[in-house]
Design an enzyme around this catalytic site. Structure first.
Site, short mmCIF file in Angstrom:
data_model
loop_
_atom_site.label_atom_id
_atom_site.label_comp_id
_atom_site.label_asym_id
_atom_site.label_seq_id
_atom_site.Cartn_x
_atom_site.Cartn_y
_atom_site.Cartn_z
N GLU A 45 -3.32 4.09 7.19
CA GLU A 45 -3.25 3.90 5.73
C GLU A 45 -3.95 5.07 5.04
O GLU A 45 -3.51 5.55 4.01
CB GLU A 45 -3.92 2.57 5.34
CG GLU A 45 -3.88 2.33 3.83
CD GLU A 45 -4.36 0.93 3.45
OE1 GLU A 45 -4.00 -0.04 4.13
OE2 GLU A 45 -5.12 0.85 2.47
N SER B 169 -9.76 1.06 4.22
CA SER B 169 -9.00 0.56 5.37
C SER B 169 -8.30 1.73 6.05
O SER B 169 -7.55 2.46 5.41
CB SER B 169 -7.96 -0.46 4.92
OG SER B 169 -8.61 -1.61 4.46
N ARG C 153 0.82 -1.22 0.00
CA ARG C 153 0.00 0.00 0.00
C ARG C 153 0.86 1.27 0.00
O ARG C 153 0.51 2.28 0.62
CB ARG C 153 -0.98 0.03 1.20
CG ARG C 153 -1.93 -1.12 1.25
CD ARG C 153 -2.91 -1.16 0.06
NE ARG C 153 -3.55 -2.46 0.02
CZ ARG C 153 -3.13 -3.49 -0.72
NH1 ARG C 153 -2.08 -3.34 -1.54
NH2 ARG C 153 -3.76 -4.63 -0.70
C1 LIG Z 1 -15.36 1.42 0.44
C2 LIG Z 1 -13.87 1.46 0.15
C3 LIG Z 1 -13.21 0.30 -0.13
C4 LIG Z 1 -11.82 0.31 -0.39
N1 LIG Z 1 -11.20 -0.87 -0.66
C5 LIG Z 1 -9.88 -0.86 -0.96
C6 LIG Z 1 -9.19 -2.08 -1.28
O1 LIG Z 1 -9.77 -3.15 -1.30
N2 LIG Z 1 -7.87 -2.00 -1.58
C7 LIG Z 1 -7.18 -0.83 -1.57
O2 LIG Z 1 -5.97 -0.83 -1.87
N3 LIG Z 1 -7.80 0.33 -1.27
C8 LIG Z 1 -9.12 0.34 -0.96
N4 LIG Z 1 -9.74 1.52 -0.65
C9 LIG Z 1 -8.96 2.76 -0.57
C10 LIG Z 1 -8.89 3.55 -1.89
O3 LIG Z 1 -9.99 3.26 -2.72
C11 LIG Z 1 -7.59 3.30 -2.65
O4 LIG Z 1 -6.44 3.65 -1.91
C12 LIG Z 1 -7.58 4.13 -3.97
O5 LIG Z 1 -6.56 3.63 -4.81
C13 LIG Z 1 -7.37 5.61 -3.74
O6 LIG Z 1 -7.62 6.27 -4.96
P1 LIG Z 1 -8.29 7.71 -4.98
O7 LIG Z 1 -8.39 8.16 -6.39
O8 LIG Z 1 -9.55 7.71 -4.23
O9 LIG Z 1 -7.15 8.54 -4.23
P2 LIG Z 1 -7.34 9.67 -3.12
O10 LIG Z 1 -8.01 9.08 -1.93
O11 LIG Z 1 -7.94 10.87 -3.72
O12 LIG Z 1 -5.80 9.94 -2.76
C14 LIG Z 1 -5.03 8.93 -2.14
C15 LIG Z 1 -3.54 9.31 -2.30
O13 LIG Z 1 -3.18 9.22 -3.67
C16 LIG Z 1 -2.66 10.46 -4.12
N5 LIG Z 1 -3.11 10.67 -5.50
C17 LIG Z 1 -4.38 10.71 -5.98
N6 LIG Z 1 -4.37 10.92 -7.30
C18 LIG Z 1 -3.07 11.07 -7.67
C19 LIG Z 1 -2.40 11.36 -8.90
N7 LIG Z 1 -3.06 11.58 -10.05
N8 LIG Z 1 -1.05 11.44 -8.88
C20 LIG Z 1 -0.33 11.24 -7.74
N9 LIG Z 1 -0.90 10.98 -6.54
C21 LIG Z 1 -2.26 10.90 -6.52
C22 LIG Z 1 -3.24 11.52 -3.17
O14 LIG Z 1 -2.42 12.69 -3.12
C23 LIG Z 1 -3.23 10.75 -1.86
O15 LIG Z 1 -1.93 10.75 -1.31
C24 LIG Z 1 -11.12 1.53 -0.37
C25 LIG Z 1 -11.81 2.72 -0.10
C26 LIG Z 1 -13.17 2.69 0.16
C27 LIG Z 1 -13.87 3.99 0.44
#
Ligand SMILES: Cc1cc2nc3c(=O)[nH]c(=O)nc-3n(C[C@H](O)[C@H](O)[C@H](O)COP(=O)(O)OP(=O)(O)OC[C@H]3O[C@@H](n4cnc5c(N)ncnc54)[C@H](O)[C@@H]3O)c2cc1C
Length: 319
Positions: free
Chosen positions: A304, A229, A180
């Site tokens: 996380e 998480s 992660r």
């Molecule tokens: C219901 C639910 C279930 C989930 N299940 C999982 C799972 O099974 N496995 C898992 O790994 N995660 C899970 N997650 C967490 C999340 O979905 C992941 O970490 C996802 O990849 C985050 O993507 P995001 O676009 O929402 O990023 P954000 O939450 O908007 O940002 C997360 C991080 O990524 C960075 N970021 C975002 N976009 C960019 C970009 N274009 N360039 C550089 N950095 C960037 C941000 O600055 C921040 O540090 C879950 C979340 C929820 C709400």
């Protein structure tokens, strides 16, 4: 009224010639899955890589930059986020199938859409993305994973733009993925990603997508205001193989409430905004869980969820 809400940031004029959508003191709660937290000092939605690059090049040194995707792994603190917050939209969501079972995808594309596009192209290996509700930029940054797969398994390369507005490339060595986590610097904005799958059968891939969707709905509070998480699973040798949720459960925190924030009954490594919770309440509940787990098992849980911005009352310019 919050001082951050009252006037334009002092770096606003340096960007007056920049194309794209700039909004001072824009609320970030609607862009976060928790639906909580304060505003961005300046929110920027570029329409192209060229615009994004020009904006970063014009931004005075010292102004912090942060990027958000779908906000599904974020807690935005109540005092808001100082500096420039970049949010990539539909202009960065293209998905292109390349020869050799590769796919080029924009960092603003949703993981779920990519999983379906890979299925339609009979490319296997992307099914785990069906269970993750973020965008590809966030998925690469966080090395997102689920159900036996993670980004590092399929990653070929990523392109982005650095704080000075220059193009920057990452291969597997530079991304240096671990659980992660990636080594991609916090102020780099990823724009394009190339991923590698293997030849697959669309019916089998469809069946696997359905399995992943069902398993997710079964195990996670998918229709609630959450951030996924909350804590990383501790290293197996430290916790005797127990996952974060097991430690939280053993410490008696399942269903624990603090104000309008709650530890999910369904999956106790998820925090829930039950309605109107502040980011302070959610973070304080997370810290309470950490304390109780430490007292019960001796293990320090590590967040996380990415927490960004300033605590309440510490907005830039607040008196
Ligand atoms: C219901 C639910 C279930 C989930 N299940 C999982 C799972 O099974 N496995 C898992 O790994 N995660 C899970 N997650 C967490 C999340 O979905 C992941 O970490 C996802 O990849 C985050 O993507 P995001 O676009 O929402 O990023 P954000 O939450 O908007 O940002 C997360 C991080 O990524 C960075 N970021 C975002 N976009 C960019 C970009 N274009 N360039 C550089 N950095 C960037 C941000 O600055 C921040 O540090 C879950 C979340 C929820 C709400």
């Amino acid at each position: 009224m919050n001082a951050l809400m009252t006037h334009r940031p002092d770096f606003f004029d340096a960007l007056s010639h920049i194309a794209g959508n700039l909004a001072a003191h824009a609320p970030l709660a609607p862009l976060s899955w928790f639906r909580a937290g304060g505003p961005a000092e300046l929110l920027y939605r570029p329409e192209s890589r060229t615009e994004l690059s020009a904006c970063l090049a014009a931004l005075p040194a010292g102004v912090p930059v942060c990027v958000i995707g779908a906000g599904s792994n974020l807690l935005v603190r109540e005092g808001g986020v100082p500096g420039l917050v970049v949010h990539l939209g539909a202009e960065f969501a293209a998905i292109e199938v390349l020869p050799g079972n590769r796919i080029r995808v924009g960092a603003g594309a949703m993981d779920v859409k990519l999983a379906v596009a890979a299925r339609d192209a009979a490319i296997a290996g992307f099914e785990f993305l069906r269970g993750i509700p973020g965008m590809l930029g966030g998925a690469v940054k966080m090395n997102a994973g689920a159900y036996g797969g993670e980004i590092s398994d399929i990653f070929v390369s990523a392109s982005g733009i650095d704080r000075q507005g220059n193009s920057i490339q990452f291969g597997p060595a530079e991304a240096d993925f671990s659980y992660r986590h990636s080594a991609i610097p916090d102020d780099v904005i990823l724009t394009d990603i190339v991923l590698q799958g293997v030849p697959g059968d669309t019916d089998r891939i469809s069946a696997r997508l359905a399995e992943v969707a069902a398993a997710r709905a079964d195990a996670q509070p998918v229709n609630q205001r959450t951030g996924g998480s909350t804590f990383r699973n501790p290293p197996a040798d430290l916790a005797g193989g127990r996952k974060a949720w097991e430690l939280i459960d053993a410490a008696g925190c399942r269903g624990l409430r603090l104000g309008r924030a709650m530890v999910s009954e369904k999956h106790c490594n998820f925090l829930i905004n039950t309605g109107g919770a502040t980011a302070d309440e959610l973070e304080a509940l997370g810290e309470l869980v950490r304390e109780r787990v430490k007292a019960d098992s001796g293990i320090d849980l590590v967040w996380e969820i990415r927490r960004i911005g300033l605590p309440a009352g510490q907005s830039r310019g607040a008196k």
